[in-house]
Design a protein around this motif. Structure first.
Motif, mmCIF file in Angstrom:
data_model
loop_
_atom_site.group_PDB
_atom_site.id
_atom_site.type_symbol
_atom_site.label_atom_id
_atom_site.label_comp_id
_atom_site.label_asym_id
_atom_site.label_seq_id
_atom_site.Cartn_x
_atom_site.Cartn_y
_atom_site.Cartn_z
ATOM 1 N N LYS A 245 0.840 -1.200 0.000
ATOM 2 C CA LYS A 245 0.000 0.000 0.000
ATOM 3 C C LYS A 245 0.875 1.250 0.000
ATOM 4 O O LYS A 245 0.552 2.249 -0.664
ATOM 5 C CB LYS A 245 -0.938 -0.003 1.201
ATOM 6 N N ALA A 246 1.991 1.205 0.742
ATOM 7 C CA ALA A 246 2.920 2.337 0.725
ATOM 8 C C ALA A 246 3.444 2.573 -0.686
ATOM 9 O O ALA A 246 3.574 3.712 -1.140
ATOM 10 C CB ALA A 246 4.075 2.084 1.690
ATOM 11 N N TYR A 247 3.714 1.472 -1.398
ATOM 12 C CA TYR A 247 4.230 1.576 -2.768
ATOM 13 C C TYR A 247 3.172 2.146 -3.702
ATOM 14 O O TYR A 247 3.492 2.900 -4.631
ATOM 15 C CB TYR A 247 4.685 0.200 -3.246
ATOM 16 N N GLN A 248 1.920 1.830 -3.456
ATOM 17 C CA GLN A 248 0.839 2.410 -4.249
ATOM 18 C C GLN A 248 0.780 3.929 -4.062
ATOM 19 O O GLN A 248 0.526 4.669 -4.998
ATOM 20 C CB GLN A 248 -0.503 1.789 -3.860
ATOM 21 N N VAL A 249 1.033 4.352 -2.826
ATOM 22 C CA VAL A 249 0.992 5.782 -2.523
ATOM 23 C C VAL A 249 2.191 6.500 -3.133
ATOM 24 O O VAL A 249 2.072 7.625 -3.644
ATOM 25 C CB VAL A 249 0.956 6.013 -0.997
ATOM 26 N N GLN A 250 3.350 5.843 -3.107
ATOM 27 C CA GLN A 250 4.581 6.488 -3.571
ATOM 28 C C GLN A 250 5.417 5.452 -4.325
ATOM 29 O O GLN A 250 6.325 4.830 -3.771
ATOM 30 C CB GLN A 250 5.350 7.062 -2.377
ATOM 31 N N SER A 251 5.112 5.283 -5.606
ATOM 32 C CA SER A 251 5.729 4.214 -6.390
ATOM 33 C C SER A 251 7.139 4.541 -6.875
ATOM 34 O O SER A 251 7.757 3.742 -7.579
ATOM 35 C CB SER A 251 4.850 3.875 -7.591
ATOM 36 N N ASN A 252 7.646 5.695 -6.512
ATOM 37 C CA ASN A 252 9.004 6.065 -6.904
ATOM 38 C C ASN A 252 9.988 5.935 -5.745
ATOM 39 O O ASN A 252 11.074 6.504 -5.765
ATOM 40 C CB ASN A 252 9.039 7.501 -7.439
ATOM 41 N N ASN A 253 9.608 5.159 -4.732
ATOM 42 C CA ASN A 253 10.454 5.013 -3.553
ATOM 43 C C ASN A 253 11.231 3.696 -3.641
ATOM 44 O O ASN A 253 10.662 2.602 -3.493
ATOM 45 C CB ASN A 253 9.601 5.057 -2.280
ATOM 46 N N ALA A 254 12.520 3.803 -3.864
ATOM 47 C CA ALA A 254 13.359 2.610 -4.047
ATOM 48 C C ALA A 254 13.468 1.787 -2.777
ATOM 49 O O ALA A 254 13.553 0.552 -2.829
ATOM 50 C CB ALA A 254 14.750 3.027 -4.524
ATOM 51 N N LEU A 255 13.460 2.433 -1.634
ATOM 52 C CA LEU A 255 13.609 1.703 -0.380
ATOM 53 C C LEU A 255 12.416 0.788 -0.133
ATOM 54 O O LEU A 255 12.574 -0.378 0.245
ATOM 55 C CB LEU A 255 13.776 2.681 0.786
ATOM 56 N N VAL A 256 11.221 1.311 -0.354
ATOM 57 C CA VAL A 256 10.018 0.490 -0.166
ATOM 58 C C VAL A 256 10.010 -0.656 -1.166
ATOM 59 O O VAL A 256 9.674 -1.803 -0.815
ATOM 60 C CB VAL A 256 8.751 1.357 -0.287
ATOM 61 N N ALA A 257 10.387 -0.373 -2.421
ATOM 62 C CA ALA A 257 10.451 -1.443 -3.420
ATOM 63 C C ALA A 257 11.420 -2.537 -2.985
ATOM 64 O O ALA A 257 11.155 -3.736 -3.154
ATOM 65 C CB ALA A 257 10.876 -0.867 -4.769
ATOM 66 N N THR A 258 12.543 -2.140 -2.396
ATOM 67 C CA THR A 258 13.527 -3.114 -1.910
ATOM 68 C C THR A 258 12.948 -3.973 -0.789
ATOM 69 O O THR A 258 13.126 -5.206 -0.773
ATOM 70 C CB THR A 258 14.787 -2.386 -1.407
ATOM 71 N N TYR A 259 12.230 -3.343 0.134
ATOM 72 C CA TYR A 259 11.634 -4.112 1.238
ATOM 73 C C TYR A 259 10.523 -5.041 0.740
ATOM 74 O O TYR A 259 10.349 -6.140 1.289
ATOM 75 C CB TYR A 259 11.108 -3.165 2.318
ATOM 76 N N ILE A 260 9.791 -4.613 -0.271
ATOM 77 C CA ILE A 260 8.768 -5.506 -0.844
ATOM 78 C C ILE A 260 9.442 -6.728 -1.466
ATOM 79 O O ILE A 260 9.004 -7.875 -1.261
ATOM 80 C CB ILE A 260 7.916 -4.767 -1.890
ATOM 81 N N GLY A 261 10.507 -6.498 -2.225
ATOM 82 C CA GLY A 261 11.248 -7.620 -2.793
ATOM 83 C C GLY A 261 11.777 -8.544 -1.717
ATOM 84 O O GLY A 261 11.706 -9.782 -1.842
ATOM 85 N N THR A 262 12.268 -7.960 -0.627
ATOM 86 C CA THR A 262 12.773 -8.771 0.490
ATOM 87 C C THR A 262 11.658 -9.586 1.127
ATOM 88 O O THR A 262 11.839 -10.762 1.479
ATOM 89 C CB THR A 262 13.422 -7.848 1.540
#
Length: 395
Positions: free
Chosen positions: A310-327
Motif C-alpha cells: 500500500k505504501a508503494y501504491q501511494v509512492q511508487s518512486n520510492n526505491a527503499l520500499v520497493a527493496t523491502y517488498i522484494g525482500t
C-alpha cells in the motif's frame, strides 16, 4: 467659596513632576535617556512615563531626520555631504524601542479610568515604514560583514515590532516579500547564540510565510532535537513533534517520532503511534512504510506485505520500499515448499528489486544488491546469465 475654588484648581491642574520636567528639557537623546533611566521611579504616573518615553522618540527622530535631510539634499542637489548612516540606524532603533515602551504606558487607563492614548497615532505613522525598514538594510549590511550580533539586534526588533499593538493597523504589503525570510534568518542567529526560546518564537513567525515554511520547519525540528541528553529529553521531544504533526500533518515528523520511539526501544509505543496515524489517514506513506518495515524486521513477511504494498501504491518512486517488498517476497518464498509457488514468489521479488535498481541504480537510498542477486539465483539458477549479471550489478 472663592478659597475653596482655588484649592480645587491647584489639585486638578497640578503640573508635571520635577523628574518629567528635567527629561522634557533635555536637548539630546543621550541626555534624555540618562535622565529617564535615573528618574523613572520618580515619575508621577503612567501618563508621565508615556510622555517621557515619547520625548526620547522625539529626540531620536530629530537625530534621524537630520541625517535623512542631508541624504535627501544630496540626492536633490547632487551634493556629497557626509551622512552618518550608523547614527541614523541607531536612532531609528532607539526611536522604535522607546515608541513601543511609550505605547505600553499610553494604552493604560488614565486617572479617569479611560484609555485615551496621546502618542500612538503619530508614532505609528512616523516609525512604521522608513525608520523600521532601515533596520532591515542595516541588518543585511551587518550580516555581510559577519557582524551577527548587530544583524540579530536590528532584525529581532524589526520582526518583533510587527506584532506590537502600536502597529496593529499598519499596512504590511511592503514588507510581505521579505518579512518571513528576515524572521527565519534571525531565528538561525538566535539558535547559533543558543537562545532556543527566541529561536523557536522567530521560527514560528517564519512558518507563516509559505515560501519560508520548509526551511523554518527544518530549523524548528533541529532546535527541538538539539542536545537530547537522556530519555526524559527524548520523550519531551516526541511530545513536541506530536504537537507539530497535529498542526501541520508533515510526514517527515511522523518518521522522526517513529525513529525516536525505536531508539528508546519503545516498540509497542511506536506501533501504537503508527496505528493512530493510519486510523486518521490510511494512506499516510511514512506510517505505512514504517509499519511494514517494523513487521518485516520481526520476520513476519506475510503480515508486512500489505503495508509495504500500500505504501508503494501511494509512492511508487520510492526505491527503499520497493527493496523491502522484494525482500518480503523472498522471505515468503523461503517458507514455501511448493516449487511452483516458490518460484512465483521469487518472480514477484525480482520485479520489485528491479524497480528499486531502476529508481536507485547507485544504491544511495536502498541496498537492493545482494538480495536481488539472491532472488535471481533462486529463480534462474546459479549459472544463468541473468544471475551472473545480477551478481555483477551489486559488486
Amino acid at each position: 467659596m472663592l478659597a475653596m475654588f482655588f484649592v480645587a484648581s491647584a489639585t486638578a491642574f497640578a503640573g508635571d513632576s520635577d523628574a518629567l520636567k528635567a527629561i522634557m528639557k533635555a536637548k539630546t537623546y543621550a541626555d534624555a535617556e540618562n535622565l529617564l533611566k535615573a528618574n523613572l521611579g520618580q515619575l508621577a504616573n503612567d501618563e508621565e512615563k508615556a510622555k517621557a518615553y515619547n520625548k526620547l522618540v522625539d529626540l531620536a527622530m530629530d537625530a534621524y531626520n537630520e541625517q535623512d535631510k542631508i541624504r535627501m539634499t544630496n540626492q536633490a542637489m547632487q551634493k556629497n555631504d557626509p551622512v552618518d548612516e550608523n547614527l541614523m540606524t541607531e536612532m531609528a532603533y532607539n526611536a522604535l524601542v522607546n515608541a513601543l515602551e511609550c505605547d505600553k504606558y499610553d494604552q493604560l487607563p488614565n486617572a479617569k479610568g479611560k484609555i485615551a492614548p496621546k502618542f500612538a497615532k503619530a508614532n505609528s505613522a512616523r516609525l512604521w515604514q522608513a525608520p523600521r525598514f532601515m533596520l532591515v538594510n542595516a541588518g543585511q549590511d551587518a550580516l555581510t560583514n559577519s557582524d551577527y550580533a548587530t544583524a540579530r539586534k536590528y532584525w529581532t526588533l524589526f520582526v518583533d515590532s510587527d506584532s506590537a499593538p502600536l502597529f496593529r493597523e499598519c499596512d504590511r504589503t511592503a514588507q510581505a516579500p521579505f518579512f518571513g525570510q528576515v524572521a527565519r534568518i534571525t531565528a538561525v542567529l538566535a539558535y547559533q547564540n543558543k537562545d532556543m526560546d527566541k529561536a523557536l518564537q522567530l521560527a514560528d513567525i517564519a512558518l507563516k510565510d509559505s515560501a519560508e515554511f520548509e526551511s523554518a520547519m527544518n530549523l524548528k525540528l533541529e532546535i527541538y532535537a538539539n542536545d537530547l541528553k537522556d530519555r526524559t529529553d527524548s520523550l519531551k521531544y516526541i511530545d513536541q513533534l506530536k504537537g507539530i504533526y497535529a498542526e501541520h500533518q508533515i510526514d517527515g515528523v511522523v518518521e522522526k517520532i517513529y525513529n525516536t520511539y525505536m531508539g528508546l526501544n519503545m516498540t509497542s509505543e511506536a506501533a501504537s503511534f503508527l496505528d493512530g496515524i493510519l486510523a486518521s489517514n490510511p494512506n499516510n506513506f511514512v506510517a505505512l512504510a514504517d509499519k511494514g518495515i517494523m513487521i518485516l524486521q520481526q520476520q513476519k513477511a506475510t503480515e508486512a506485505l500489505p503495508y509495504l504494498l500500500k505504501a508503494y501504491q501511494v509512492q511508487s518512486n520510492n526505491a527503499l520500499v520497493a527493496t523491502y517488498i522484494g525482500t518480503a517476497y523472498s522471505m515468503q518464498a523461503q517458507e514455501i515448499d511448493n516449487p511452483a509457488k516458490k518460484k512465483e514468489m521469487y518472480a514477484e521479488a525480482i520485479k520489485y528489486f528491479d524497480k528499486a535498481k531502476e529508481l536507485d541504480p547507485d544504491r544511495l537510498t536502498s541496498n537492493w544488491g545482494y538480495n536481488r542477486y539472491n532472488a535471481y539465483w533462486n529463480y534462474y539458477g546459479e549459472e544463468a546469465p541473468e544471475t551472473k549479471q545480477a551478481e555483477a550489478d551489486y559488486r
